[in-house]
Design an enzyme around this catalytic site. Structure first.
Site, PDB file in Angstrom:
ATOM      1  N   HIS A 648       0.854  -1.203   0.000  1.00 18.76           N
ATOM      2  CA  HIS A 648       0.000   0.000   0.000  1.00 18.76           C
ATOM      3  C   HIS A 648       0.887   1.249   0.000  1.00 18.76           C
ATOM      4  O   HIS A 648       1.578   1.542   0.978  1.00 18.76           O
ATOM      5  CB  HIS A 648      -0.876  -0.035   1.247  1.00 18.76           C
ATOM      6  CG  HIS A 648      -1.878   1.083   1.348  1.00 18.76           C
ATOM      7  ND1 HIS A 648      -3.067   1.070   0.651  1.00 18.76           N
ATOM      8  CD2 HIS A 648      -1.865   2.246   2.044  1.00 18.76           C
ATOM      9  CE1 HIS A 648      -3.758   2.172   0.934  1.00 18.76           C
ATOM     10  NE2 HIS A 648      -3.049   2.907   1.777  1.00 18.76           N
ATOM     11  N   ASP A 696      -0.954  -9.741  -0.642  1.00 16.27           N
ATOM     12  CA  ASP A 696      -0.099  -8.788  -1.358  1.00 16.27           C
ATOM     13  C   ASP A 696      -0.949  -7.969  -2.329  1.00 16.27           C
ATOM     14  O   ASP A 696      -0.816  -8.089  -3.542  1.00 16.27           O
ATOM     15  CB  ASP A 696       1.019  -9.530  -2.091  1.00 16.27           C
ATOM     16  CG  ASP A 696       2.016  -8.558  -2.715  1.00 16.27           C
ATOM     17  OD1 ASP A 696       2.066  -7.388  -2.280  1.00 16.27           O
ATOM     18  OD2 ASP A 696       2.727  -8.978  -3.654  1.00 16.27           O
TER      19      ASP A 696
HETATM   20  O1  9MR Z   1      -3.793   5.053   3.035  1.00 16.40           O
HETATM   21  C1  9MR Z   1      -4.135   5.012   4.410  1.00 16.40           C
HETATM   22  C2  9MR Z   1      -3.077   4.231   5.154  1.00 16.40           C
HETATM   23  O2  9MR Z   1      -1.834   4.865   5.069  1.00 16.40           O
HETATM   24  C3  9MR Z   1      -3.492   4.033   6.597  1.00 16.40           C
HETATM   25  O3  9MR Z   1      -2.602   3.137   7.236  1.00 16.40           O
HETATM   26  C4  9MR Z   1      -4.902   3.502   6.676  1.00 16.40           C
HETATM   27  C5  9MR Z   1      -5.396   3.375   8.113  1.00 16.40           C
HETATM   28  O4  9MR Z   1      -5.328   4.541   8.801  1.00 16.40           O
HETATM   29  O5  9MR Z   1      -5.802   4.290   5.952  1.00 16.40           O
HETATM   30  C6  9MR Z   1      -5.472   4.388   4.582  1.00 16.40           C
HETATM   31  O6  9MR Z   1      -6.407   5.197   3.996  1.00 16.40           O
HETATM   32  C7  9MR Z   1      -7.666   4.646   3.735  1.00 16.40           C
HETATM   33  C8  9MR Z   1      -8.680   5.133   4.741  1.00 16.40           C
HETATM   34  O7  9MR Z   1      -8.394   4.700   6.034  1.00 16.40           O
HETATM   35  C9  9MR Z   1     -10.076   4.725   4.348  1.00 16.40           C
HETATM   36  N1  9MR Z   1     -10.389   5.166   3.011  1.00 16.40           N
HETATM   37  C10 9MR Z   1      -9.448   4.651   2.033  1.00 16.40           C
HETATM   38  C11 9MR Z   1      -8.059   5.108   2.347  1.00 16.40           C
HETATM   39  C12 9MR Z   1      -7.084   4.663   1.287  1.00 16.40           C
HETATM   40  O8  9MR Z   1      -7.084   3.277   1.135  1.00 16.40           O
END
Ligand code: 9MR
Ligand code: 9MR
Length: 727
Positions: A648, A696
Site C-alpha cells: 500500500h 499482497d
Molecule cells: O492510506 C491510508 C493508510 O496509510 C493508513 O494506514 C490507513 C489506516 O489509517 O488508511 C489508509 O487510507 C484509507 C482510509 O483509512 C479509508 N479510506 C481509504 C483510504 C485509502 O485506502
C-alpha cells in the site's frame, strides 16, 4: 439420508440459484456504519436509519463530481455481475450506477441510469465483465444534477464470479526457506509443511541439481500460528557457498536461495534506500534511484500542494503556522507523525552506533549528501531529525512541546504523487508523547553527531532538554484516537516515553536527575514499538553501558539476556523459528516489525553476551521475513522468488497504474494481521490462521503497507546480518 445423498449426486445439474453466489460488496446494508464506503469531498455521507444518505451539492458539472463508492472489488472476465440496490432522492433526479475498473484503463462492466424520487425504488442490473481485475469499483454518480438534494442508498449487492472470495490460496512449495539465502557462518534451517508424522528424507541440490547434502527432517507437529503441521530441517552441516540452491523433500522443491557471506549487503543498502525514496520536500532524483522511481518534490510549498512550508494548526487549536518541510512520509500515506518518525530515526542512529562500535564501515548510500564527511546513514537520519525539530512549538505557553503530527485534512485516494496532493494540511496539537520522543531522539542525536557536526549536536541537545522540561510541565496531554485523513498514533500511557527520554538524556549528559527518572526495563512481552517505548530505556543504556556502575552494567546485561532467552524459546518452540509469539496468538498490525524488533533485541543481547543462541535466533528471524513462513512469502520487495510487490503506497502503485513503479527493492510489508482491519483483508482473508492473514494487494493497508518504522527495523537487522556474515 443415503437416498437423498445419492439423488443429489446423480440428479440434474443444480439450478442457477443453487450455485454459490458470491457477494462482492462489503457492508451493503449500513446496519451500523458506512465503512468501507467513501464519497467525494464535496458529498458528505452519514448512516441514517440503516441507510447511507449523501448530501449532494448544487452546481457540480460532471456526473462523477459527486460520488459514493467502494473499491478493490474483484471481477472475472466472461462472468455476469448483478448489481442490486434500493435508493431514494429528496427530489426527482437521475443518478448513475456504475461498475468499472478504478484505475487505468477504467474498463466499464456496467453504467446505468437510475431515476429516483421520494419513495424507495429497487434496481437490478446485470452485465458481463470483459476484464479480470482485483480493482473494480462500484459507484453511484450523482453530479451534474443542478440544485442540491439528498440521496439515500440501501441493500447494495453485487453478485457474480466463480472464484470464491480470497481465491484459492496457493502458497506454492511446502518446503519453506529464506529465499534470499543463508550465511556461511549462520544457521541453515528450513520448514516443511506436511501431515506426515515420520521424519522425512531431504536433499540439498546445487544449481546444477547435484545433491550436495542429505538428511532427515525433525517432526514438529501443528504450528499454531500457521494452522498446519510441519517438520523442521537443519542442513547446517553443509557449509558450501554459491547460488541457486534448492532444498527438496520427495518431489517438493523449495524456492532457490544462495549460500555465502555477502548475501545481506545489497539488502542492507536497499533497506536504507527506502528512506531517501520517501523523503518529503526534495525531488527524488533518477541519478540516485533510477528513472522509474524519480519524482518531483512533494509538499514543498508548490501548488497544488498546500504544505508543508507554512502549515497552520488545525482550526481552533492554535493561531500560528510552522515551516515543517522535510522529513519522511510515514508510510503509504503522506502524513508525517512525530512518534513514528522519531522511532525510525532513532533506529537509524542506533544502527550507526552499533556499526561504529563493531568496526563495521557500513554501506554507502546513493543520496545527495553522499561524499560529505558524515556517514550516509547519519545524513539520512538527519533529514528526519531536522523535521522533528521544526515540529517543536517555538514560543508561548506550550513552548518546547512538540506537535503530534501533520497530515491532510482527509484521506487522499490511491494512486497519488506527493507533489499532486491538493489537500489542505494541518498541524495537530502537541502531545506529551511526541514531545518526549523528540527529547529521546534529540539526546541520542546530540551524542551521535558530536563527532560530526558540533553545532547540530548542540541544537539537538537544547531541543531535547527544552522538550523534557515542557513534557514535565504538561505530563498528560494525549493524542486522541480516531480522526480522519491521517493515522492517530494515539497513546494515553506516557510513563514509558518519560523513561525512554530520561535514559537517552542520562546517556547524553550523565546527569543523575535524568537517571532517577528511568522507571522502565525491557520486557519480553512488550519489546518496543511506537506506542510502547519503555524497553528502549534499556537499549539506550546498552549502547553506553560505561555510564553505569559495574554492578548496574551487569544487571542490565542480565535483563536483556533474560528477554532474549524468551525470544530464543519462542523461535525454538515454533515451526518457523519466529521470535514473535504473541500471548493471545493473534498477529498485530505491523507484525513483521515485531519480528524485526525482537531480532534487534536478540542481536543486542548477543553483542553484550556473545551467546551464540541469540545470534542464531536473530538471523533466523530474517529467514522468517524472507520466506520461511506459513505462506512462503518474502515480505521484502525484490528479494526472493515470491516477494511482496504490491504494498500500500500512493506512488509505488503499479498495480493501480502501470505507469507508476512497484515498491523500491528492500521495502518491508507490514505482514500478517489477525485483525483484518481493511476492506480487502475483510473480503479475502476471513477465517485465516494468524500467520496467514496477509495479502499482497495494494488495498490491504492493514497487512500490506510499508512504513518508516518497519523499514528502519529491517535496516537495523540486515546491517547486523551483513556485518556478522563478514566477521
Ligand atoms: O492510506 C491510508 C493508510 O496509510 C493508513 O494506514 C490507513 C489506516 O489509517 O488508511 C489508509 O487510507 C484509507 C482510509 O483509512 C479509508 N479510506 C481509504 C483510504 C485509502 O485506502
Ligand atoms: O503501525 C500502526 C499500527 O500500530 C496501528 O495499529 C495502525 C492503526 O492505528 O496504524 C499503524 O500506522 C499507520 C498509520 O496510522 C498511518 N500511516 C500508515 C501506518 C502504517 O500502516
Amino acid at each position: 439420508m443415503l437416498t437423498a445423498l445419492v439423488l443429489s449426486l446423480v440428479g440434474p445439474p443444480a439450478a442457477q440459484a443453487a450455485d454459490p453466489e458470491y457477494e462482492r460488496i462489503l457492508n451493503g446494508t449500513f446496519d451500523t456504519d458506512k465503512s468501507p464506503w467513501w464519497s467525494s469531498g464535496s458529498t458528505p455521507t452519514a448512516v441514517e436509519g440503516g441507510r447511507l444518505c449523501a448530501q449532494v451539492p448544487a452546481g457540480t458539472v460532471n456526473v462523477w463530481d459527486a460520488m459514493i463508492g467502494q473499491d478493490d472489488i474483484p471481477v472475472e472476465a466472461g462472468q455476469d455481475y448483478r448489481l442490486r440496490f434500493t435508493a431514494t432522492a429528496s427530489r426527482d433526479v437521475t443518478v448513475r450506477a456504475v461498475v468499472q475498473l478504478a484505475g487505468t484503463p477504467q474498463t466499464t462492466v456496467l453504467n446505468q441510469p437510475a431515476a429516483l424520487g421520494a419513495s424507495p425504488k429497487a434496481f437490478e442490473f446485470t452485465a458481463p465483465s470483459t476484464v479480470t481485475s482485483d480493482h473494480a469499483q462500484v459507484s453511484f454518480q450523482a453530479g451534474g444534477n443542478g440544485a442540491a438534494f439528498t440521496l439515500c442508498l440501501d441493500d447494495i449487492s453485487l453478485v457474480g464470479g466463480v472464484v470464491p472470495p480470497g481465491g484459492v490460496r496457493d502458497f506454492g512449495s511446502p518446503v519453506r526457506v529464506n529465499q534470499l539465502g543463508y550465511l556461511g557462518n549462520g544457521p541453515r534451517r528450513a520448514t516443511y509443511v506436511t501431515d506426515a508424522v515420520e521424519p522425512q528424507p531431504w536433499r540439498l541440490l546445487d544449481a546444477t541439481d547435484r545433491v550436495v547434502s542429505t538428511g532427515v527432517s525433525t517432526p514438529y507437529g501443528l504450528d499454531a500460528a500457521a494452522g498446519t503441521r510441519v517438520q523442521r530441517i537443519d542442513f547446517g552441516r553443509y557449509r558450501g557457498s554459491g547460488q541457486g540452491f534448492r532444498l527438496a523433500v520427495g518431489d517438493h522443491l523449495s524456492e532457490p536461495f544462495d549460500l555465502g557471506n555477502d548475501l545481506y549487503r545489497p539488502l542492507r543498502r536497499d533497506a536504507l534506500a527506502y528512506f531517501y525514496n520517501n523523503r518529503s520536500g526534495i525531488p527524488i532524483e533518477a541519478r540516485y534511484v533510477g528513472e522509474a522511481y524519480a519524482r518531483p518534490a512533494g509538499h514543498s510549498g508548490v501548488a497544488p500542494n498546500q504544505g508543508d512550508t507554512s502549515v497552520p494548526c488545525l482550526p481552533g487549536t492554535c493561531g500560528y503556522s510552522l515551516d515543517v518541510r522535510g522529513g519522511w512520509y510515514d508510510a503509504g500515506d503522506h502524513g508525517k507523525y512525530v512518534v513514528n518518525g522519531a522511532l525510525a530515526a532513532w533506529q537509524l542512529l542506533d544502527l550507526y552506533e552499533r556499526s561504529a562500535q563493531h568496526r563495521d564501515r557500513g554501506v554507502d548510500l546513493r543520496i545527495p549528501e553522499a561524499g560529505n564527511r558524515t556517514p550516509d546513514v547519519l545524513d539520512e537520519a538527519r533529514w528526519e531529525i531536522d523535521f522533528l525539530l521544526r515540529m517543536q512549538v517555538p514560543s508561548g505557553a506550550l513552548a518546547g512541546m512538540v506537535h503530534h503530527k501533520i497530515h491532510d485534512v482527509a484521506w487522499t485516494g490511491l494512486p497519488l504523487l506527493p507533489s499532486a496532493d491538493p489537500q489542505p494540511r494541518y498541524l495537530y496539537p502537541p502531545s506529551t508523547a511526541a514531545t518526549l520522543n523528540v527529547a529521546a531522539v534529540g539526546a541520542r542525536c546530540a551524542r551521535v553527531y558530536a563527532a560530526w557536526d558540533k553545532a547540530f549536536a548542540a541544537r539537538c541537545l537544547s531541543a531535547a532538554e527544552k522538550a523534557w522540561k515542557a513534557a514535565a510541565a504538561h505530563p498528560a496531554v494525549y493524542a486522541p484516537d480516531g480522526g480522519v485523513g491521517g493515522g492517530a498514533y494515539d497513546d494515553t500511557k506516557v510513563s514509558d516515553e518519560f523513561s525512554w527520554a530520561a535514559a537517552e538524556l542520562f546517556v547524553a549528559t550523565g546527569k543523575a536527575s535524568y537517571r532517577r527518572s528511568i522507571t522502565t526495563v525491557l520486557k519480553a512481552a512488550d519489546g518496543f514499538s511506537w506506542q510502547e517505548t519503555g524497553g528502549l530505556a534499556d537499549l539506550a543504556l546498552a549502547r553506553a553501558p560505561w555510564r553505569l556502575p559495574l554492578v548496574d552494567q551487569w544487571k542490565l546485561r542480565q535483563r536483556i539476556a533474560a528477554v532474549a532467552d524468551v525470544y530464543v524459546a519462542a523461535a525454538r518452540g515454533q515451526g518457523y523459528a519466529n521470535p514473535y509469539q504473541p500471548a493471545d496468538g493473534k498477529y498485530v498490525w505491523g507484525s513483521n516489525s515485531a519480528v524485526a524488533n525482537s531480532a534487534l533485541i536478540l542481536a543486542v543481547a548477543y553483542d553484550l553476551t556473545r551467546n551464540n543462541a541469540y545470534r542464531s535466533a536473530a538471523l533466523e528471524s530474517l529467514d522468517y521475513l524472507l520466506g520461511r513462513n506459513a505462506i512462503n512469502q518474502s515480505y521484502v520487495t525484490g528479494y526472493g522468488e515470491r516477494a511482496s510487490q504490491n504494498q500500500h503506497h500512493r506512488f509505488w502503485a503499479k498495480s493501480l497504474d502501470p505507469a507508476l513503479p512497484s515498491p523500491y527493492p528492500g521495502s518491508l510489508a507490514g505482514g500478517p494481521n489477525s485483525g483484518l482491519q481493511d476492506p480487502v483483508a475483510q473480503r479475502n482473508l476471513q477465517g485465516c490462521a494468524p500467520a496467514t492473514c496477509y495479502t499482497d494487494h495494494i488495498g490491504s493497508y492493514s497487512t500490506n503497507e510499508v512504513a518508516v518504522n518497519w523499514n528502519s527495523a529491517l535496516a537495523w537487522i540486515t546491517a547486523f546480518a551483513d556485518a556478522e556474515g563478514r566477521s
